[in-house]
Design an enzyme around this catalytic site. Structure first.
Site, PDB file in Angstrom:
ATOM      1  N   ASN A   1       0.314  26.824  -4.921  1.00 36.65           N
ATOM      2  CA  ASN A   1       0.383  25.955  -6.100  1.00 36.65           C
ATOM      3  C   ASN A   1       1.342  26.406  -7.185  1.00 36.65           C
ATOM      4  O   ASN A   1       1.821  25.588  -7.967  1.00 36.65           O
ATOM      5  CB  ASN A   1      -1.044  25.856  -6.676  1.00 36.65           C
ATOM      6  CG  ASN A   1      -1.075  25.365  -8.106  1.00 36.65           C
ATOM      7  OD1 ASN A   1      -0.882  24.182  -8.367  1.00 36.65           O
ATOM      8  ND2 ASN A   1      -1.299  26.278  -9.062  1.00 36.65           N
TER       9      ASN A   1
ATOM     10  N   TYR B   1      14.013  20.660 -10.567  1.00 35.25           N
ATOM     11  CA  TYR B   1      12.589  20.538 -10.219  1.00 35.25           C
ATOM     12  C   TYR B   1      12.409  19.555  -9.059  1.00 35.25           C
ATOM     13  O   TYR B   1      11.705  19.839  -8.080  1.00 35.25           O
ATOM     14  CB  TYR B   1      11.820  20.082 -11.459  1.00 35.25           C
ATOM     15  CG  TYR B   1      10.330  19.963 -11.262  1.00 35.25           C
ATOM     16  CD1 TYR B   1       9.515  21.093 -11.192  1.00 35.25           C
ATOM     17  CD2 TYR B   1       9.713  18.712 -11.141  1.00 35.25           C
ATOM     18  CE1 TYR B   1       8.146  20.986 -11.018  1.00 35.25           C
ATOM     19  CE2 TYR B   1       8.349  18.597 -10.970  1.00 35.25           C
ATOM     20  CZ  TYR B   1       7.566  19.735 -10.909  1.00 35.25           C
ATOM     21  OH  TYR B   1       6.206  19.626 -10.732  1.00 35.25           O
TER      22      TYR B   1
ATOM     23  N   ALA C   1      14.559  18.628  -6.799  1.00 35.63           N
ATOM     24  CA  ALA C   1      15.099  19.186  -5.553  1.00 35.63           C
ATOM     25  C   ALA C   1      14.115  20.201  -4.963  1.00 35.63           C
ATOM     26  O   ALA C   1      13.884  20.232  -3.751  1.00 35.63           O
ATOM     27  CB  ALA C   1      16.448  19.848  -5.826  1.00 35.63           C
TER      28      ALA C   1
ATOM     29  N   LYS D   1      10.844  20.279  -5.301  1.00 37.42           N
ATOM     30  CA  LYS D   1       9.635  19.632  -4.780  1.00 37.42           C
ATOM     31  C   LYS D   1       9.939  18.788  -3.535  1.00 37.42           C
ATOM     32  O   LYS D   1       9.106  18.670  -2.637  1.00 37.42           O
ATOM     33  CB  LYS D   1       8.976  18.785  -5.872  1.00 37.42           C
ATOM     34  CG  LYS D   1       8.396  19.617  -7.028  1.00 37.42           C
ATOM     35  CD  LYS D   1       7.338  20.605  -6.552  1.00 37.42           C
ATOM     36  CE  LYS D   1       6.656  21.326  -7.701  1.00 37.42           C
ATOM     37  NZ  LYS D   1       5.644  22.293  -7.241  1.00 37.42           N
TER      38      LYS D   1
ATOM     39  N   ILE E   1      -0.095  14.949 -14.720  1.00 36.63           N
ATOM     40  CA  ILE E   1      -1.389  15.621 -14.911  1.00 36.63           C
ATOM     41  C   ILE E   1      -1.309  16.414 -16.213  1.00 36.63           C
ATOM     42  O   ILE E   1      -0.333  17.146 -16.437  1.00 36.63           O
ATOM     43  CB  ILE E   1      -1.694  16.595 -13.745  1.00 36.63           C
ATOM     44  CG1 ILE E   1      -1.490  15.922 -12.372  1.00 36.63           C
ATOM     45  CG2 ILE E   1      -3.107  17.164 -13.886  1.00 36.63           C
ATOM     46  CD1 ILE E   1      -2.377  14.745 -12.064  1.00 36.63           C
TER      47      ILE E   1
HETATM   48  N1  LIG Z   1       1.223  19.041 -14.527  1.00 39.01           N
HETATM   49  C1  LIG Z   1       1.776  18.081 -13.813  1.00 39.01           C
HETATM   50  O1  LIG Z   1       1.960  16.938 -14.278  1.00 39.01           O
HETATM   51  C2  LIG Z   1       2.209  18.328 -12.396  1.00 39.01           C
HETATM   52  C3  LIG Z   1       2.570  17.227 -11.597  1.00 39.01           C
HETATM   53  C4  LIG Z   1       2.981  17.430 -10.285  1.00 39.01           C
HETATM   54  C5  LIG Z   1       3.008  18.717  -9.756  1.00 39.01           C
HETATM   55  N2  LIG Z   1       2.659  19.771 -10.558  1.00 39.01           N
HETATM   56  C6  LIG Z   1       2.729  21.108  -9.941  1.00 39.01           C
HETATM   57  O2  LIG Z   1       1.443  21.702  -9.985  1.00 39.01           O
HETATM   58  C7  LIG Z   1       1.578  23.134 -10.027  1.00 39.01           C
HETATM   59  C8  LIG Z   1       0.755  23.669 -11.183  1.00 39.01           C
HETATM   60  O3  LIG Z   1       1.243  23.082 -12.374  1.00 39.01           O
HETATM   61  P1  LIG Z   1       0.433  23.105 -13.745  1.00 39.01           P
HETATM   62  O4  LIG Z   1       0.748  21.847 -14.449  1.00 39.01           O
HETATM   63  O5  LIG Z   1      -0.967  23.523 -13.518  1.00 39.01           O
HETATM   64  O6  LIG Z   1       1.284  24.260 -14.492  1.00 39.01           O
HETATM   65  P2  LIG Z   1       0.834  25.507 -15.404  1.00 39.01           P
HETATM   66  O7  LIG Z   1       2.102  25.981 -16.035  1.00 39.01           O
HETATM   67  O8  LIG Z   1      -0.291  25.128 -16.267  1.00 39.01           O
HETATM   68  O9  LIG Z   1       0.347  26.570 -14.308  1.00 39.01           O
HETATM   69  C9  LIG Z   1       1.263  27.167 -13.417  1.00 39.01           C
HETATM   70  C10 LIG Z   1       0.687  28.445 -12.886  1.00 39.01           C
HETATM   71  O10 LIG Z   1       1.657  29.063 -12.017  1.00 39.01           O
HETATM   72  C11 LIG Z   1       1.838  30.415 -12.390  1.00 39.01           C
HETATM   73  N3  LIG Z   1       3.207  30.834 -12.065  1.00 39.01           N
HETATM   74  C12 LIG Z   1       4.364  30.386 -12.599  1.00 39.01           C
HETATM   75  N4  LIG Z   1       5.410  31.072 -12.104  1.00 39.01           N
HETATM   76  C13 LIG Z   1       4.897  31.993 -11.243  1.00 39.01           C
HETATM   77  C14 LIG Z   1       5.466  33.002 -10.436  1.00 39.01           C
HETATM   78  N5  LIG Z   1       6.790  33.236 -10.415  1.00 39.01           N
HETATM   79  N6  LIG Z   1       4.631  33.759  -9.673  1.00 39.01           N
HETATM   80  C15 LIG Z   1       3.297  33.563  -9.686  1.00 39.01           C
HETATM   81  N7  LIG Z   1       2.697  32.621 -10.435  1.00 39.01           N
HETATM   82  C16 LIG Z   1       3.489  31.848 -11.209  1.00 39.01           C
HETATM   83  C17 LIG Z   1       1.580  30.436 -13.893  1.00 39.01           C
HETATM   84  O11 LIG Z   1       1.287  31.728 -14.360  1.00 39.01           O
HETATM   85  C18 LIG Z   1       0.393  29.474 -13.976  1.00 39.01           C
HETATM   86  O12 LIG Z   1      -0.806  30.147 -13.661  1.00 39.01           O
HETATM   87  C19 LIG Z   1       3.091  23.411 -10.152  1.00 39.01           C
HETATM   88  O13 LIG Z   1       3.611  23.692  -8.864  1.00 39.01           O
HETATM   89  C20 LIG Z   1       3.631  22.088 -10.661  1.00 39.01           C
HETATM   90  O14 LIG Z   1       4.979  21.901 -10.339  1.00 39.01           O
HETATM   91  C21 LIG Z   1       2.253  19.603 -11.850  1.00 39.01           C
END
Ligand SMILES: NC(=O)c1ccc[n+]([C@@H]2O[C@H](COP(=O)([O-])OP(=O)(O)OC[C@H]3O[C@@H](n4cnc5c(N)ncnc54)[C@H](O)[C@@H]3O)[C@@H](O)[C@H]2O)c1
Length: 250
Positions: free
Chosen positions: A90, A155, A157, A159, A188
């Site tokens: 994730n 981003y 690219a 995903k 989200i």
């Molecule tokens: N929030 C959204 O709208 C959304 C939509 C689609 C996909 N996503 C994807 O869901 C996932 C989680 O997103 P989120 O919104 O919870 O983000 P967030 O920033 O709240 O959480 C991301 C987590 O990843 C960890 N992280 C970041 N870089 C890291 C690294 N190099 N090594 C280890 N851990 C690392 C952070 O410490 C954090 O715990 C991501 O992959 C994001 O792209 C989010």
């Protein structure tokens, strides 16, 4: 009997946002957890909460873009729990940047964490899953891996790469008893999205783009990860499930 009693789930990016909600969901269904993040304080806070609720939790401070760190962490989880039944891949980062202005180091950073990092973790865990006779991998993609969005070329690219990595791993690893799927959330509300967008932007976005009339909660996504990891999804592999309140229905 809970769905994940006796199972070990490794979750990256588990310190906050969607990853934390996924950890809470798996813990509530009986799983033992190996939690991975690059931010120790977040990780320890999440672990403390889950341990207090009765879960067995290991914390691993790792930068997923470093393949050596990943290898050691996965080894550590296997040593502690004996096996990894489910990987929730994730961890990710995002920020806005117009395509004509993206700096090389920014492009590299996003690809390094979101695509390379996801591969290092998936490959490392899959080796153990193959040796143990099977497992389930669920990768975090995005609706941005299926359709474009302005100002997110790096981003998007990354995903899009995750979606095809998922399909390819599903093809290669099916015969080893490993299912590989991806989840594509839309908007989200998490610390990541709150850092990028104002409340006014979000309100307008909902009105224009989301039929269900709200943005998603991390819990909306967590349930889909649990479904894909469960035996209810035993014949699903190479699939991407969109969780977006209807946004891509347009
Ligand atoms: N929030 C959204 O709208 C959304 C939509 C689609 C996909 N996503 C994807 O869901 C996932 C989680 O997103 P989120 O919104 O919870 O983000 P967030 O920033 O709240 O959480 C991301 C987590 O990843 C960890 N992280 C970041 N870089 C890291 C690294 N190099 N090594 C280890 N851990 C690392 C952070 O410490 C954090 O715990 C991501 O992959 C994001 O792209 C989010």
């Amino acid at each position: 009997m809970s769905r994940f009693d006796g199972k070990t789930v490794l979750i990256t990016g588990a310190g906050r946002g969607i990853g934390k909600a996924i950890a809470q969901r798996f813990a509530s269904e009986g799983a033992s957890l190996a939690l991975v993040s690059n931010v120790e304080a977040d990780l320890l806070a999440t672990a403390e909460e889950l341990t207090a609720a009765g879960a067995h939790v290991q914390t691993l401070v790792v930068d997923v873009s470093d393949s050596d760190q990943v290898e050691n962490a996965v080894e550590g989880a296997v040593q502690r729990f004996g096996r990894i039944d489910v990987l929730v891949n994730n961890a990710g980062i995002a920020w806005e940047e117009p395509v004509l202005e993206i700096k090389p180091e920014h492009w590299k950073k996003i690809i390094d964490v979101n695509l390379n990092g996801m591969f290092w973790v998936a490959q490392s865990v899959a080796k153990h899953m193959a040796a143990q006779g099977g497992g389930v991998i669920v990768n975090m993609a995005s609706t941005n891996g299926l359709v474009g969005e302005a100002n997110y070329a790096h981003y998007n690219a990354s995903k899009g790469g995750v979606v095809l990595l998922t399909k390819t791993m599903a093809i290669e690893l099916g015969s080893k008893g490993i299912r590989v799927n991806a989840v594509c959330p839309g908007y989200i509300q998490t610390p990541m999205s709150e850092a990028i967008d104002s409340p006014e932007f979000i309100e307008q976005y909902i009105r224009a783009k989301i039929p269900l009339g709200r943005v998603g909660k991390p819990e909306d996504v967590a349930g889909v990860f649990a479904f894909l990891a469960s035996d209810d999804a035993a014949f699903i592999t190479g699939e991407t499930i969109v969780v977006d309140g209807g946004q891509l229905a347009f």
